[in-house]
Structure formats: C-alpha cells, structure tokens
Design a protein around this motif. Structure first.
Motif, PDB file in Angstrom:
ATOM      1  N   SER A 228      83.767  70.054  84.208  1.00 31.88           N
ATOM      2  CA  SER A 228      83.008  69.016  83.503  1.00 31.88           C
ATOM      3  C   SER A 228      83.829  67.757  83.248  1.00 31.88           C
ATOM      4  O   SER A 228      83.289  66.666  83.192  1.00 31.88           O
ATOM      5  N   LYS A 229      85.147  67.903  83.093  1.00 29.69           N
ATOM      6  CA  LYS A 229      85.974  66.721  82.795  1.00 29.69           C
ATOM      7  C   LYS A 229      86.607  66.137  84.052  1.00 29.69           C
ATOM      8  O   LYS A 229      87.240  65.090  83.988  1.00 29.69           O
TER       9      LYS A 229
ATOM     10  N   ARG B 288      77.752  72.233  86.334  1.00 29.05           N
ATOM     11  CA  ARG B 288      77.744  73.513  85.625  1.00 29.05           C
ATOM     12  C   ARG B 288      78.598  74.552  86.347  1.00 29.05           C
ATOM     13  O   ARG B 288      78.137  75.675  86.617  1.00 29.05           O
TER      14      ARG B 288
ATOM     15  N   SER C 106      86.511  74.376  83.093  1.00 29.95           N
ATOM     16  CA  SER C 106      85.380  73.955  83.926  1.00 29.95           C
ATOM     17  C   SER C 106      85.680  72.645  84.627  1.00 29.95           C
ATOM     18  O   SER C 106      86.725  72.024  84.413  1.00 29.95           O
TER      19      SER C 106
ATOM     20  N   ASP D  80      90.213  77.665  75.373  1.00 29.45           N
ATOM     21  CA  ASP D  80      89.343  76.660  76.013  1.00 29.45           C
ATOM     22  C   ASP D  80      90.252  75.564  76.578  1.00 29.45           C
ATOM     23  O   ASP D  80      90.770  74.730  75.852  1.00 29.45           O
TER      24      ASP D  80
ATOM     25  N   VAL E  10      82.227  76.028  80.768  1.00 26.11           N
ATOM     26  CA  VAL E  10      82.842  76.670  79.597  1.00 26.11           C
ATOM     27  C   VAL E  10      81.744  77.318  78.757  1.00 26.11           C
ATOM     28  O   VAL E  10      81.892  78.417  78.226  1.00 26.11           O
ATOM     29  N   THR E  11      80.613  76.641  78.676  1.00 28.92           N
ATOM     30  CA  THR E  11      79.516  77.145  77.849  1.00 28.92           C
ATOM     31  C   THR E  11      79.049  78.511  78.337  1.00 28.92           C
ATOM     32  O   THR E  11      78.845  79.436  77.537  1.00 28.92           O
TER      33      THR E  11
ATOM     34  N   ASN F  25      80.424  74.003  71.395  1.00 25.37           N
ATOM     35  CA  ASN F  25      80.952  75.366  71.541  1.00 25.37           C
ATOM     36  C   ASN F  25      80.576  76.227  70.341  1.00 25.37           C
ATOM     37  O   ASN F  25      80.247  77.400  70.475  1.00 25.37           O
TER      38      ASN F  25
HETATM   39  C1  PLP Z   1      86.090  71.272  73.570  1.00 27.42           C
HETATM   40  C2  PLP Z   1      85.226  71.334  74.782  1.00 27.42           C
HETATM   41  N1  PLP Z   1      85.241  72.421  75.542  1.00 27.42           N
HETATM   42  C3  PLP Z   1      84.506  72.501  76.678  1.00 27.42           C
HETATM   43  C4  PLP Z   1      83.698  71.478  77.087  1.00 27.42           C
HETATM   44  C5  PLP Z   1      82.970  71.570  78.405  1.00 27.42           C
HETATM   45  O1  PLP Z   1      81.905  72.416  78.387  1.00 27.42           O
HETATM   46  P1  PLP Z   1      81.164  72.744  79.755  1.00 27.42           P
HETATM   47  O2  PLP Z   1      82.188  73.224  80.719  1.00 27.42           O
HETATM   48  O3  PLP Z   1      80.173  73.800  79.394  1.00 27.42           O
HETATM   49  O4  PLP Z   1      80.499  71.509  80.241  1.00 27.42           O
HETATM   50  C6  PLP Z   1      83.607  70.351  76.315  1.00 27.42           C
HETATM   51  C7  PLP Z   1      82.706  69.270  76.732  1.00 27.42           C
HETATM   52  O5  PLP Z   1      82.546  68.234  76.191  1.00 27.42           O
HETATM   53  C8  PLP Z   1      84.399  70.257  75.150  1.00 27.42           C
HETATM   54  O6  PLP Z   1      84.375  69.160  74.370  1.00 27.42           O
END
Ligand code: PLP
Length: 458
Positions: A306-307, A314, A304, A275, A176-177, A205
């Motif tokens: 990430s979760k 990444r 993404s 998001d 997401v970043t 974010n």
């Molecule tokens: C609100 C939110 N969006 C996105 C993300 C994920 O970011 P990324 O995909 O860059 O790891 C997080 C991660 O903790 C988050 O809290």
C-alpha cells in the motif's frame, strides 16, 4: 525559469478531470501564500498550457475565472498580472467553484504518491503474464498465494528486511488489513480475545481488531517506542506494534526496547504482531531489520504494497510463527480460497525484473524531498510547533503549542479546504495536541501552501 516553475506547478498533481478548477485553485493558493505577489506577471496562456500539457482552453478559462474574481487583471500590451489589491473574496480554496467542485487537499493520511504508480511497467508485466500463464495458473490457487510470488517475496524480504523464511512460510494476504483480520480470528479460535495496541495508533487497524476481538488495551508510546512495563502490566499476550516507524508518533523502537519486547513475549508465551507498513522509507540511514528476524517464533510479521505501489492492489503478506501458520492458512482457505492469482503473478514479474526495486528507489527520493519541504514549511509557518520522530515514512507528527485544541484546528482547516487529522483522533487517552500530516502525494509548493494555511489558523 519557465511559467510553471514560476507558479511552482507540478502537472503530475493535476487530476485527469477538473483541471480548470485545479489550476484556478493553485493560482489562488500561490497568491495567498505570496508565492505570487501583487503586480507579478503570469505566463501567457499558450506558454503555460504547453508546459503543463493542458489544452489552452483550460488555462484561458482559469485566467477568466480569476479575472472575474478580481485576482488577475489584464492590460492590453502588458499581459496578465496579479491584481494590486487582492479582494477578500479571493481567499484560497474558500470560494465555491462555479462549474466543478474543488476536492479538499488531503494531507491527513500517509499515502504514497499514487501518480507515480508504474502503469506502463504493470501493463507490460501483465501482458507477459497473460502470454505465458498456463491453464493451471488460471485455476484455483494455493490459499497461501501463488508460488511464483511467494518465491519472489522470500528473496525480497531477505534482501530488504533481513527475514529468512522459505516461500512455504509466506502467506499472501489482502494487505495488512487482511492479515490482521485473519490473525484476530485465529486469536479468537485460540481463546485470545484481548489485544494490546499502541496509544496512539492507526485507527484503521484498531477498528479491524476491535471488530473481531472482545477488548483492546491501550499501551502508551514514548520517545523510545512502546512502553514495555505498561505492556507487562496490561496482562495481554498479544500486542500490535509498529517497531520500524511508530504510527503516528514516528519514533523507531529503541534497541533496548526491541530486546525487552521480545523478552516480554517469551515471558508471557505471547505473540508480537509487527506491522511493517512503511519501512521502505527511511531517509537518514538504512532501515533497521524487521523484528521478525530476531525472534521468528514470537513474531507475526505483516506488511503490504500500500505504501510502495497502491492501496487499491490489496496485496500484502504475513509470516507467522510456525505454530500459527497452519491455522492461518486453514482460515484463509475457509474464507475465500486466497487472493486473486493474476495480480500476484504480475507482482512476481515486477519483483523479478527489478521494477519494484527501482520504484522504491525513485519514490524514496521523491518522498524524502517532500518531507524536507514539509519540515521547512513547518519551521517557517508553524512557530512554536515541533516535528517528532525519525526521518522516515510518509507522514509527520507535529506537536502544537500547549493548550491548542487540535480537533478544533483540524475542523477549521477543513473549512479552508484542507483535510488534516488531529493527533487526538489516534489517541485512547488525552495527551498533548498535535497534527499528523501526510506529505507523500503533494508537491513541495502545495505542501507549503497548505502548511501556511495551517499557520494562519493557529
Ligand atoms: C499503520 C498502518 N499499517 C498498515 C497500513 C496499510 O494497510 P493496508 O495494507 O491494509 O492497506 C496503513 C495504511 O495507511 C497504516 O497506516
């Protein structure tokens, strides 16, 4: 009941190094939260070691340390028991460890249970990819991402999020970043240097947008999600929002607000950055479809792994309005020619073979149980506090009693070895106090112990 059940230990929570310190801290916490009461007999070291798949020396050493502290007593013939009077020096997680430092218990972020990462499946898929990758696969990839992954994602997004786009419209990003960073740079190119962001919202974010843009305007969030009247009054034409599960309040954008938000974007000729970070985890019903499906030309949808797998990969993706897509691809090309190809090919395999789907199902169940345990512990140990938001995601917002100082509670929790974030850390403007508790990585027993400690601090 086995010895590890009795202690409510989950060996998957144990670090690969520092197991003695981990076990010592677990037993201390179990005594502190009265899971183990005075006089209770702890399992013989051989038995516990076998159940946890630890070497016996780890358990013997942990028992030795706790005996030295006066927390355990050993009587010939009667085994090892919890001491009748627990000495003040044996408070949970406060003692400096003689040999290894105890990491603070992180309940501050909405992380998944990373011990569940499908290592074997990933390795297998990687082998298959390496056995079949062509020379072309190992060359420079398309800056949008490798075609196999974009195809797999097109199916995944249609099935799971109601998003119907051809693979050419999907951009693989560095999470997401990475998607936010590209978006902000492209906004700037178009003269859009101000962005609306939810108040409260994820600070990570915000920092990325703040880096690239001139100004962020906070838009309040209430029990229905982002406040559209305030958004209209703010004068922005781009807003970052978390409609499926607002971070951190946990509310889902109401159907009325969803319509109003899209109408706002049409009115101001604007764009909504959606998001969709944790929408796979909805525990009370099926997730609502992504906003993107209702207004593809107004939504920049980002998400993404990430979760669901791990932040360290990444890997994320973005679907932008058609009028934005070429600029975003050009910027990605000019930045780094795109994301590494091999992990993308592995992920395509994992989606194609159904591994990712099974992983989501498995994690949803585990995270749901942990959420239930955290909610029960909050009810038991934090009287006067209120859980907010829908049953979803990997974190809970807990409102503290009026007048409490959430930053102070978090500071005192840190000195007890618990890292938890105050709601005020996510706010632009002052508001009622709260804590944001991440439960994904922790066993129910650990969560209960940590929340009991928070209760004592309050
Ligand atoms: C609100 C939110 N969006 C996105 C993300 C994920 O970011 P990324 O995909 O860059 O790891 C997080 C991660 O903790 C988050 O809290």
């Amino acid at each position: 009941m086995t010895g590890s059940d009795f202690l409510r230990l989950d060996p998957r929570d144990a670090p690969s190094r520092g197991r003695t310190a981990w076990l010592t801290a677990q037993i201390r916490a179990a005594v502190a939260d009265t899971t183990l009461s005075a006089g209770a007999r702890v399992p013989p070291s051989r038995e516990l070691a076998e159940e946890l798949s630890f070497s016996r020396g780890v358990v013997v050493e942990a028992y030795r340390r706790l005996t030295e502290e006066g927390l355990l007593v050993t009587n010939r013939g009667a085994g090892t028991r919890i001491a009748q009077v627990v000495p003040p020096a044996a408070q949970p997680l406060r003692l400096p460890e003689p040999l290894e430092a105890v990491e603070p218990l992180q309940i501050s972020e909405g992380a998944p249970d990373l011990s569940a990462f499908p290592r074997a499946a990933w390795l297998q898929a990687e082998r298959r990819v390496l056995a079949t990758a062509t020379a072309r696969d190992l060359g420079y990839a398309d800056p949008r991402g490798v075609p196999a992954l974009r195809e797999a994602l097109a199916g995944w997004l249609a099935r799971r999020r109601g998003i119907h786009v051809p693979p050419e419209r999907i951009l693989v990003t560095a999470g997401v970043t990475g998607a936010l960073s590209l978006t902000a740079q492209t906004m700037r190119e178009r003269g859009l240097t101000t962005c609306g962001v939810e108040d409260p919202s994820a600070d990570g974010n915000r920092r990325i947008l703040d880096y690239w843009l001139d100004e962020l305007r906070p838009i309040p969030v209430d029990h229905e999600g982002i406040d559209i009247a305030a958004l209209q009054a703010s004068g922005v034409r781009v807003v970052l929002t978390t409609p499926a599960h607002q971070f951190p309040t946990g509310v889902a954008l109401s159907p009325t607000r969803r319509r109003e938000l899209i109408a706002w974007a049409e009115r101001v000729d604007g764009v909504i950055i959606e998001d969709d970070y944790d929408s796979e985890y909805r525990y009370d019903r099926a997730p609502v479809p992504a906003l993107q499906a209702s207004a593809p030309e107004r939504i920049l949808h980002i998400s993404s792994l990430s979760k669901v797998l791990a932040p360290a990969l990444r890997i994320g993706w973005m679907i932008a309005p058609e009028s934005w897509t070429d600029d975003l691809i050009r910027r990605r090309w000019a930045t780094d020619l795109g994301s590494p190809a091999l992990p993308q090919l592995v992920l395509a395999e994992l989606i194609g073979s159904g591994v990712l789907e099974r992983q989501v199902r498995r994690l949803r169940l585990r995270h749901r149980q942990r959420r239930d345990a955290a909610v029960a512990a909050i009810r038991d140990h934090l009287p006067g506090c209120r859980v907010e938001g829908i049953a979803a995601g990997l974190h809970i917002q807990v409102m503290l009693p009026e007048g409490a100082d959430d930053a102070d509670v978090a500071r005192r929790a840190a000195s007890e070895g618990i890292a938890v974030k105050p709601l005020s850390a996510y706010r632009f403007s002052p508001g009622p106090p709260g804590l944001v508790i991440g439960y994904g990585p922790h066993s129910s027993a650990r969560l209960a112990a940590a929340i009991a400690t928070l209760g004592r601090l309050l």
